[in-house]
Design an enzyme around this catalytic site. Structure first.
Site, PDB file in Angstrom:
ATOM      1  N   LYS A 190      57.144 -22.980 -53.755  1.00 23.93           N
ATOM      2  CA  LYS A 190      55.776 -23.298 -54.181  1.00 23.93           C
ATOM      3  C   LYS A 190      55.549 -22.498 -55.451  1.00 23.93           C
ATOM      4  CE  LYS A 190      51.821 -21.988 -54.208  1.00 23.93           C
ATOM      5  NZ  LYS A 190      51.022 -21.723 -55.464  1.00 23.93           N
ATOM      6  N   GLU A 265      57.796  -8.681 -54.143  1.00 22.06           N
ATOM      7  CA  GLU A 265      57.869  -8.044 -55.447  1.00 22.06           C
ATOM      8  C   GLU A 265      56.459  -8.100 -56.017  1.00 22.06           C
ATOM      9  OE1 GLU A 265      59.306  -5.740 -57.549  1.00 22.06           O
ATOM     10  OE2 GLU A 265      60.906  -6.696 -56.405  1.00 22.06           O
ATOM     11  N   CYS A 299      55.160  -7.613 -64.647  1.00 26.35           N
ATOM     12  CA  CYS A 299      55.076  -6.548 -63.635  1.00 26.35           C
ATOM     13  C   CYS A 299      55.618  -5.272 -64.236  1.00 26.35           C
ATOM     14  CB  CYS A 299      55.898  -6.845 -62.399  1.00 26.35           C
ATOM     15  SG  CYS A 299      56.054  -8.542 -61.993  1.00 26.35           S
ATOM     16  N   GLU A 401      46.607  -2.024 -61.940  1.00 28.51           N
ATOM     17  CA  GLU A 401      47.354  -2.967 -62.768  1.00 28.51           C
ATOM     18  C   GLU A 401      46.377  -3.920 -63.455  1.00 28.51           C
ATOM     19  OE1 GLU A 401      49.863  -6.014 -60.861  1.00 28.51           O
ATOM     20  OE2 GLU A 401      51.418  -5.408 -62.288  1.00 28.51           O
TER      21      GLU A 401
HETATM   22  C1  UN1 Z   1      58.308  -9.092 -64.647  1.00 26.85           C
HETATM   23  O1  UN1 Z   1      58.080  -8.039 -65.206  1.00 26.85           O
HETATM   24  O2  UN1 Z   1      57.409  -9.713 -64.110  1.00 26.85           O
HETATM   25  O3  UN1 Z   1      62.594  -6.925 -67.278  1.00 26.85           O
HETATM   26  C2  UN1 Z   1      59.695  -9.642 -64.656  1.00 26.85           C
HETATM   27  C3  UN1 Z   1      61.966  -7.861 -67.772  1.00 26.85           C
HETATM   28  C4  UN1 Z   1      62.314  -9.284 -67.400  1.00 26.85           C
HETATM   29  C5  UN1 Z   1      61.789  -9.624 -66.057  1.00 26.85           C
HETATM   30  C6  UN1 Z   1      60.403  -9.094 -65.841  1.00 26.85           C
HETATM   31  N1  UN1 Z   1      63.725  -9.476 -67.475  1.00 26.85           N
HETATM   32  O4  UN1 Z   1      61.068  -7.657 -68.534  1.00 26.85           O
END
Ligand code: UN1
Length: 510
Positions: A190, A265, A299, A401
């Site tokens: 999804k 995550e 993230c 965040e």
């Molecule tokens: C994310 O931060 O949501 O390391 C993923 C990075 C990418 C993946 C990030 N390869 O910035």
């Protein structure tokens, strides 16, 4: 297949937006209720990218059934053969990389360089995971008894429910789908309601690669109406989720209640430490990329810059200069550095945090801090890259965040102070340190409480063959990427073969 919708397109659109379907059991099908939702271009909301099925529990149930039907056969396909499909999908993604990137920028805003990178990450993942088809190593070991053989193999789990975010619309689905199917599972994904087109394109690649029907299925829709029924469906054995901490916790509770395996995550509050012996040009460049890449919607974004007081003034001055020079605009324009944020909610959330930073936290707004509405920007969700100075480590904007183009400069006294501040949050995804001192670099690697640490590089830039994930509020102990991803999507099976021809008893001595 997408079909043309009869409704009229906005005047500036050259063609009526297409209506897309769910991918279930190898067929393209609309939601059972016939409803769709519109997917808008965040750089210009007059541009409708397409209409996608507004799926509900009914559609999820059909998709899960299709995946369950495909599972027993897929589970028995030898892993090197499963990998061949993944290789083909990788080849299709290489061929279509530019078109996928163009669509992705249109549906979620980040600049083309980055959407090409996002697609490349899925290509890399295909190559990495496909190689595992000829490894998937287990162990052979000794037995305490004579004429007995012991070994371990990885076994599939069953039907997996995957819920993926909009910030890495194809990379993150690839982190989940490739290892899941390599391990012999079948999946229902999804995708985020903001980025169904990217996952549609991903599904088209699986279809073209000839993957058996039902191994990979997609239902589009909203979290409450399509995501929740996927999490709670009794046939789903494993839920893999990337998204907000708030939703992740809810999913964890639901999964625990039903005894499902669950990998999460979630958020981050990542810091770059800049010490007094750092190469400041390099550090500023890293901070700009870490804080404002993907408009801060990663993230791993660097939303805190912990700067040694000796270089604070100089670094801050250089940072603000560079930030002011960033060009904000449509991600499809090659001149753009920073695209829009993804949607109205995100716009409001980021502006809210800017307000909190200014008023409640009493932080110094050094640049940005507002929505941009000049000319065509008025039709999109653009926020000026924002830097706050003299931020208290305990301030809201230094703790929560934000997920937008906002970063906080936090002064520190020395190395220990920097590490204490960096660790003083509820998240633990990524951290970085800029220093010329190898001893400090190694001490930081030892003492930073994050799943990922960088030295003399920003907090972003993870590579697919290494584990990705974090400590504390960021995750629940799993890692995506690397061989560790296989641990999410497989169960260890321990095998004993007794070839003594008699009953032998382990542990029993008399
Ligand atoms: C994310 O931060 O949501 O390391 C993923 C990075 C990418 C993946 C990030 N390869 O910035």
């Amino acid at each position: 297949m997408p079909t043309k919708k009869a409704s009229s397109a906005p005047a500036h659109q050259t063609a009526a937006p297409l209506t897309y379907a769910n991918y279930i059991g190898g067929q393209w099908v609309p939601a059972k209720n016939g409803e769709t939702f519109a997917n808008y271009n965040p750089a210009d909301t007059r541009d409708i990218v397409g209409y996608f099925p507004h799926s509900t529990a009914e559609d999820v149930a059909v998709a899960v059934e299709a995946a369950a039907e495909a599972y027993p056969k897929w589970r028995r396909v030898p892993p090197p053969k499963r990998a061949e499909y993944i290789v083909r999908v990788g080849e299709i993604l290489i061929r279509d990389k530019e078109a996928i990137a163009q669509d992705m920028t249109r549906e979620m805003g980040k600049i083309l360089k980055e959407t090409r990178g996002d697609t490349q990450e899925a290509i890399d993942m295909a190559a990495f995971v496909a190689g595992e088809g000829r490894r998937l190593y287990g162990q052979t070991t000794t037995s305490e008894l004579p004429d007995k053989f012991a070994m371990t193999v990885r076994d599939a789990i069953g039907v997996c429910g995957l819920i993926t975010p909009w910030n890495f619309p194809i990379a993150i689905p690839s982190w989940k789908i490739f290892p899941a199917i390599l391990c012999g599972n079948t999946v229902v994904i999804k995708p985020a309601e903001d980025t169904p087109l990217s996952v549609y394109r991903f599904m088209k690649a699986f279809e073209e690669a000839g993957l058996p029907p039902g191994v990979v299925n997609m239902v589009t829709g909203y979290g409450e109406t399509a995501g929740a029924p996927l999490v709670t469906h009794p046939t789903i054995r494993l839920v893999s989720f990337t998204g907000s901490t708030q939703v992740g916790r809810l999913i964890a509770m639901q999964a625990a209640d039903k005894g499902k395996k669950c990998s999460l995550e979630m958020g981050g509050k990542n810091a770059i430490i800049i010490l007094d012996d750092a190469n400041l040009d390099l550090a500023v460049e890293g901070a700009i990329w870490g804080a404002f890449g993907t408009a801060g919607q990663r993230c791993t974004a660097a939303s805190r810059l912990i700067v040694h007081k000796k270089v604070l003034k100089k670094f801050t001055h250089m940072l603000v200069e560079r930030t002011r020079a960033l060009r904000v605009g449509d991600g499809r324009d090659p001149a753009t550095d920073v695209g829009p944020v993804v949607n109205q909610d995100q716009l409001e959330r980021v502006l809210h945090y800017i307000e909190v930073g200014r008023t409640r936290d009493k932080a110094k707004l050094l640049c940005g801090g507002l929505r941009l509405t000049d000319g065509d920007l008025a039709h999109g969700y653009f926020i000026a890259p924002t830097v706050f100075g003299e931020v208290d480590p305990a301030a809201v904007i230094a703790q929560e965040e934000i997920f937008g183009p906002v970063t906080a400069v936090i002064p520190c006294h020395d190395f220990e102070d920097a590490i204490r501040i960096a660790n003083g949050v509820n998240y633990g995804l990524s951290a970085s340190i800029y220093t010329g001192d190898v001893n400090r670099a190694f001490r930081a690697m030892r003492d930073l409480e994050t799943g990922i640490c960088y030295v003399n590089a920003p907090t972003i830039g993870a590579e697919v063959h290494l584990p990705f994930g974090g400590t504390k509020g960021t995750g629940n102990g799993h890692r995506e990427g690397g061989l560790q991803a296989l641990d999410i999507f497989s169960e260890w099976k321990t095998l004993y073969v007794d070839f003594s021809g008699r009953l032998q008893k382990a542990q029993i001595t008399d």
